[in-house]
Scaffold this active site. Structure first.
Site, PDB file in Angstrom:
ATOM      1  N   CYS A   8       0.863  -1.191   0.000  1.00 30.06           N
ATOM      2  CA  CYS A   8       0.000   0.000   0.000  1.00 30.06           C
ATOM      3  C   CYS A   8       0.894   1.233   0.000  1.00 30.06           C
ATOM      4  CB  CYS A   8      -0.992  -0.023   1.163  1.00 30.06           C
ATOM      5  SG  CYS A   8      -0.241  -0.020   2.809  1.00 30.06           S
ATOM      6  N   ARG A  14      -3.409  -0.711   5.367  1.00 31.74           N
ATOM      7  CA  ARG A  14      -3.986  -1.777   4.550  1.00 31.74           C
ATOM      8  C   ARG A  14      -3.083  -2.992   4.374  1.00 31.74           C
ATOM      9  NH1 ARG A  14      -5.268   2.265  -0.252  1.00 31.74           N
ATOM     10  NH2 ARG A  14      -3.385   3.139   0.703  1.00 31.74           N
ATOM     11  N   ASP A 122      -8.172   3.986   0.999  1.00 34.30           N
ATOM     12  CA  ASP A 122      -7.223   4.403   2.026  1.00 34.30           C
ATOM     13  C   ASP A 122      -8.008   4.835   3.270  1.00 34.30           C
ATOM     14  OD1 ASP A 122      -5.403   5.688   3.631  1.00 34.30           O
ATOM     15  OD2 ASP A 122      -4.518   6.876   2.012  1.00 34.30           O
TER      16      ASP A 122
HETATM   17  P1  4NP Z   1      -1.850   2.749   4.105  1.00 27.75           P
HETATM   18  O1  4NP Z   1      -2.532   4.081   4.678  1.00 27.75           O
HETATM   19  O2  4NP Z   1      -1.275   3.132   2.747  1.00 27.75           O
HETATM   20  O3  4NP Z   1      -2.971   1.809   3.999  1.00 27.75           O
HETATM   21  O4  4NP Z   1      -0.784   2.343   5.093  1.00 27.75           O
HETATM   22  C1  4NP Z   1      -1.868   5.303   4.771  1.00 27.75           C
HETATM   23  C2  4NP Z   1      -1.083   5.557   5.863  1.00 27.75           C
HETATM   24  C3  4NP Z   1      -0.451   6.781   5.970  1.00 27.75           C
HETATM   25  C4  4NP Z   1      -0.617   7.737   4.994  1.00 27.75           C
HETATM   26  C5  4NP Z   1      -1.407   7.469   3.905  1.00 27.75           C
HETATM   27  C6  4NP Z   1      -2.032   6.246   3.789  1.00 27.75           C
HETATM   28  N1  4NP Z   1       0.002   8.991   5.124  1.00 27.75           N
HETATM   29  O5  4NP Z   1      -0.217   9.846   4.264  1.00 27.75           O
HETATM   30  O6  4NP Z   1       0.758   9.217   6.086  1.00 27.75           O
END
Ligand code: 4NP
Length: 150
Positions: A8, A14, A122
């Site tokens: 991800c 995720r 997300d």
């Molecule tokens: P992930 O979610 O891609 O599912 O781990 C996110 C976690 C952090 C951020 C964006 C998406 N962020 O912008 O910090």
């Protein structure tokens, strides 16, 4: 040993859940599962508290995981690389060096609805319901993946 990588953006919401869920459905002696992020914001961190909580609710412990960034050598190490959303998918394809690399990259929800190109949303800026929602999507996809692998 078959090796599967979940990818991800941050590797805290995720893909750690996808890793934990798939690990819970396969034999760790024959299938290795890992996860990574295309972004480096959270490297070294535990999964998001809300991912840890929803996994725990369904009997899965993901607190052994720490966030890391996807590296190009992951194309050599892994047999299948599952992107959680369209943006992760495009980022991975940009890093691919060969057709073989490209062919390893799949959108995870296409395991549920082939060619529909749906994304796991997300959940980072939402509430805990978003995490419950993505848990269910990933559980369904990982059940299918586990079935194909075994
Ligand atoms: P992930 O979610 O891609 O599912 O781990 C996110 C976690 C952090 C951020 C964006 C998406 N962020 O912008 O910090």
């Amino acid at each position: 040993m078959k090796k599967i990588l979940m990818v991800c953006l941050g590797n805290i919401c995720r893909s750690p859940l996808a890793q934990g869920i798939l690990e819970s459905k396969v034999n760790s002696e024959t299938i290795f599962v890992d996860s990574a992020g295309t972004g480096a914001y959270h490297v070294g961190n535990l999964p998001d508290k809300r991912s840890i909580e929803v996994a725990k609710k369904y009997g899965i412990d993901i607190t052994n995981q720490r966030a890391r960034t996807f590296v190009v050598s992951d194309f050599d190490k892994f047999d299948l690389i599952y992107a959680m959303d369209e943006s992760n998918y495009q980022n991975l394809l940009r890093l691919a060096r060969t057709k073989t690399d490209e062919e390893k990259v799949k959108l995870i929800l296409n395991e549920v609805n082939a060619n529909a190109n749906h994304s796991v949303p997300d959940p980072y800026y939402g509430g805990s319901q978003g995490f419950e929602n993505i848990y269910m999507m990933l559980d369904e996809a990982c059940e299918i993946i586990a079935g194909k692998l075994s």
